[in-house]
Design an enzyme around this catalytic site. Structure first.
Site, PDB file in Angstrom:
ATOM      1  CD  GLU A  12      22.049  34.222  56.423  1.00  0.00           C
ATOM      2  OE1 GLU A  12      20.763  34.354  56.613  1.00  0.00           O
ATOM      3  OE2 GLU A  12      22.801  33.565  57.128  1.00  0.00           O
ATOM      4  CG  ASP A  52      23.953  26.393  62.141  1.00  0.00           C
ATOM      5  OD1 ASP A  52      25.101  26.750  61.411  1.00  0.00           O
ATOM      6  OD2 ASP A  52      22.796  26.679  61.712  1.00  0.00           O
ATOM      7  CD  GLU A  89      24.456  32.466  63.156  1.00  0.00           C
ATOM      8  OE1 GLU A  89      24.448  33.504  64.059  1.00  0.00           O
ATOM      9  OE2 GLU A  89      23.683  31.705  62.878  1.00  0.00           O
ATOM     10  CE  LYS A 140      25.868  27.367  59.173  1.00  0.00           C
ATOM     11  NZ  LYS A 140      25.543  28.783  60.162  1.00  0.00           N
TER      12      LYS A 140
END
Length: 265
Positions: free
Chosen positions: A180, A82, A113, A111
């Site tokens: 998610e 992340d 968001e 990754k």
């Protein structure tokens, strides 16, 4: 699974992708001996491993430390790391420095968001040779905007927005997307409208794969039991019982026994 090519193949063959989080060397070594497809070194490690309040407190230094540990232990697994909070929101230069730091720590992919404000960044990272996984729905780094950990996509407008986000992330070059805490039917619709795999966590069974926090699925956190987590063992009790047995044997002087002692030459 050794590379992003494995994700593409899994989408085509409809083979489910299995992922778990990991933050340390010891558990990474155990995972390395399993059939798991991919490891995520999540910024959730700031909470799970370091006891921080939420993922906005996880730093790049934290992520480098955890990624190095996992890479040293899981030498045969594909590792995604992340980008932590705000590390990709300051400037392109700081973003690429963060990406380089995680790749040089042992990650094979990154990754991040959300989609808004990230599309050009994603394209630049992908064009630089680094695979990117997207993440939409309940994105923990946006907890202060959401007002807590809440299910997303429950209205028609919100569901439509999630599908639009997913398509934009695919167009930007993401090789996969984490969904998610969104309704299962919305996750199914998104999955069917993408050529890249979706990885669900609290998104039902119709995604292309699943991911769970390792400590959650092993039942090690008794204070955190969301609906979407299945505990495969009661790890908290297992470890507590083992430690208490050790204490009792130490106090009773039944440990160590002869088999645990060294003999004189």
């Amino acid at each position: 699974m050794k590379s992003v090519l494995g994700f593409k193949k899994a989408k085509v063959t409809q083979e489910k992708i299995s992922m778990v989080t990991c933050y340390d060397y010891t558990l990474a070594k155990i995972i390395n001996s399993t059939d798991i497809d991919c490891i995520l070194v999540g910024d959730s490690g700031g909470m799970v491993l370091l006891g921080k309040k939420n993922t906005t407190y996880t730093t790049l230094d934290d992520m480098q430390f955890m990624t190095q540990a996992v890479a040293n232990g899981a030498t045969d697994k594909f590792i995604v790391a992340d980008l932590p909070f705000m590390s990709y929101r300051q400037s392109l230069e700081t973003t690429m420095q963060a990406v380089m730091a995680l790749i040089q720590s042992g990650a094979h992919a990154i990754k991040l968001e959300g989609s808004s404000g990230n599309l050009d960044i994603i394209k630049h990272i992908v064009d630089s040779g680094v695979p990117i996984m997207g993440h939409i729905g309940m994105t923990p780094q946006f907890i202060n905007s959401f007002g807590g950990f809440k299910v997303q996509g429950r209205t028609e407008e919100a569901a439509k927005h999630l599908l639009e986000e997913a398509k934009l992330l695919e167009q930007a070059g993401c090789f996969g997307i984490v969904l998610e805490c969104i309704p299962a039917n919305i996750a199914k619709d998104i999955t069917q409208n993408l050529d890249i795999p979706t990885i669900g966590i609290g998104a039902g069974s119709n995604t292309d794969g699943q991911i769970l926090v390792l400590q959650d699925m092993l039942g090690m956190n008794t204070d955190f039991q969301p609906k979407f987590v299945k505990k495969y063992i009661d790890g908290s009790k297992l470890f507590s019982d083992a430690i208490n047995t050790y204490v009792k044997e130490t106090k009773a002087n039944t440990f160590p026994t002869k088999e645990h002692c060294y003999d004189y030459c």
